[in-house]
Design an enzyme around this catalytic site. Structure first.
Site, mmCIF file in Angstrom:
data_model
loop_
_atom_site.group_PDB
_atom_site.id
_atom_site.type_symbol
_atom_site.label_atom_id
_atom_site.label_comp_id
_atom_site.label_asym_id
_atom_site.label_seq_id
_atom_site.Cartn_x
_atom_site.Cartn_y
_atom_site.Cartn_z
ATOM 1 N N ASP A 45 26.636 17.912 4.139
ATOM 2 C CA ASP A 45 27.487 17.008 4.932
ATOM 3 C C ASP A 45 27.922 17.690 6.233
ATOM 4 O O ASP A 45 28.626 17.083 7.048
ATOM 5 C CB ASP A 45 28.674 16.484 4.113
ATOM 6 C CG ASP A 45 29.634 17.566 3.666
ATOM 7 O OD1 ASP A 45 29.326 18.757 3.849
ATOM 8 O OD2 ASP A 45 30.706 17.210 3.120
ATOM 9 N N SER A 46 27.462 18.931 6.445
ATOM 10 C CA SER A 46 27.575 19.558 7.765
ATOM 11 C C SER A 46 26.907 18.690 8.828
ATOM 12 O O SER A 46 27.149 18.868 10.023
ATOM 13 C CB SER A 46 26.937 20.950 7.750
ATOM 14 O OG SER A 46 25.616 20.901 7.242
ATOM 15 N N ASP A 84 24.750 16.898 -0.658
ATOM 16 C CA ASP A 84 26.211 16.926 -0.775
ATOM 17 C C ASP A 84 26.757 15.538 -1.056
ATOM 18 O O ASP A 84 26.403 14.566 -0.368
ATOM 19 C CB ASP A 84 26.834 17.377 0.558
ATOM 20 C CG ASP A 84 26.959 18.883 0.679
ATOM 21 O OD1 ASP A 84 26.899 19.584 -0.354
ATOM 22 O OD2 ASP A 84 27.131 19.354 1.826
ATOM 23 N N LYS A 112 25.743 18.496 -4.880
ATOM 24 C CA LYS A 112 26.774 19.529 -4.716
ATOM 25 C C LYS A 112 28.123 18.857 -4.492
ATOM 26 O O LYS A 112 28.210 17.888 -3.723
ATOM 27 C CB LYS A 112 26.420 20.460 -3.546
ATOM 28 C CG LYS A 112 27.492 21.511 -3.260
ATOM 29 C CD LYS A 112 26.949 22.692 -2.451
ATOM 30 C CE LYS A 112 26.703 22.442 -0.977
ATOM 31 N NZ LYS A 112 27.908 22.100 -0.226
ATOM 32 N N GLU A 181 31.563 29.942 -0.452
ATOM 33 C CA GLU A 181 31.628 29.963 1.014
ATOM 34 C C GLU A 181 32.850 30.754 1.470
ATOM 35 O O GLU A 181 33.974 30.496 1.014
ATOM 36 C CB GLU A 181 31.699 28.519 1.553
ATOM 37 C CG GLU A 181 31.841 28.470 3.083
ATOM 38 C CD GLU A 181 31.553 27.110 3.697
ATOM 39 O OE1 GLU A 181 31.098 26.199 2.984
ATOM 40 O OE2 GLU A 181 31.794 26.967 4.918
HETATM 41 O O1 KIV Z 1 27.188 21.051 4.403
HETATM 42 C C1 KIV Z 1 26.712 22.201 4.422
HETATM 43 O O2 KIV Z 1 25.870 22.564 5.249
HETATM 44 C C2 KIV Z 1 27.176 23.136 3.394
HETATM 45 C C3 KIV Z 1 26.841 24.589 3.580
HETATM 46 C C4 KIV Z 1 27.617 25.189 4.670
HETATM 47 C C5 KIV Z 1 26.975 25.344 2.311
HETATM 48 O O3 KIV Z 1 27.835 22.730 2.464
HETATM 49 NA NA NA Z 2 28.676 20.685 2.758
#
Ligand code: KIV
Ligand code: NA
Length: 263
Positions: A45-46, A84, A112, A181
């Protein structure tokens, strides 16, 4: 290359070999990194930050995550796809299950979720119904407002002990993977040693079983200030494929992350 499964990742942990994870949000990058040998692709979700330009991951919707998961699944060549669950789509176990089902149907192989021991019921519910779960501990960006910023977690003794206990309880509940993290290297090392499931780290030092980075960070193109734990793998490389291969190499031979990228 045959398809990567949870069994592959657990075998790598048992053999003391590192595996590599990168984020991707589309078919082209998914194709490139899975062909290069990345074991797991994270549809993170980044994307709320690096694709949508938001200042946090909170605005991302389940429909957007499903769309990008479908795109990644189209290009993927045998890597595991982790997606995510975004903000407030897993507030209860039932909601977690129906949200996870959408991402699994979009092509994810596991989901996740961010949080500690309170996730145990959700993880148990998903695991017993055949959906593997990765529990994300430490700095959980969806909780940035509660945490008061993007800060290293588990620095004092009580929060470190709490994280160790969370990790233990979530493995017991049926989590297939853990992700840490922004936690001190020594704490990540202890959690990794205690866990029989693979532990992925970002800003968690060199001892975890795997490393993950946000694609845009490791390509050095994320605008603004970059977190200390990232590294620009394009430096000294003349192609994106070269940068990804170098990342894989440096994780597997233990040169990334170094002290400079750890807490
Ligand atoms: O959303 C994402 O990219 C993440 C990573 C930073 C682990 O959760
Ligand atoms: Na994330």
């Amino acid at each position: 290359m045959s398809n990567i499964t949870l069994h592959t990742l657990t075998s790598l942990k048992e053999a003391g070999k590192k595996f590599t994870v990168l984020t991707a949000y589309d078919a082209t990058f998914a194709h490139l990194m899975s062909t290069a040998g990345i074991e797991m692709i994270l549809v993170g979700d980044s994307l709320g930050m690096v694709l949508q330009g938001n200042s946090s991951t909170l605005p991302v919707t389940l429909e957007e995550m499903a769309y990008h998961t479908r795109c990644v699944a189209q290009g993927n060549q045998g890597a595991m796809i982790m997606a995510d669950l975004p903000f407030m789509t897993y507030a209860t176990a039932e909601q977690c299950m129906s949200s996870a089902a959408k991402l699994m149907q979009a092509g994810a192989h596991l989901v996740k979720i961010e949080g500690g021991a309170w996730l145990a019921d959700s993880i148990e519910m998903l695991a017993t119904r055949g959906i593997p779960v990765c529990a994300h501990l430490g700095l959980t960006p969806q909780a940035v407002n509660k945490l008061g910023g993007y800060k290293v977690q588990g620095k004092d003794k009580s929060s470190a002990l709490e994280m160790i206990e969370d990790a233990r309880r979530l493995e017991e509940a049926g989590a297939s993977l853990l992700l840490l993290e922004c936690v001190p290297s020594l704490l990540a090392e202890e959690i990794t040693r205690n866990a029989s499931i693979p532990v992925i780290g970002i800003g968690a030092g060199p001892a975890t079983d795997a490393q993950v980075l946000v694609l845009h960070d490791m390509l050095g193109i994320t605008p603004g200030r970059r977190p200390k734990f990232t590294k620009n793998f394009m430096e000294g490389c003349n192609s994106i494929e070269g940068a990804i291969l170098r990342y894989i190499d440096e994780v597997k031979n233990g040169t990334f992350p170094s002290e400079a990228q750890s807490f």
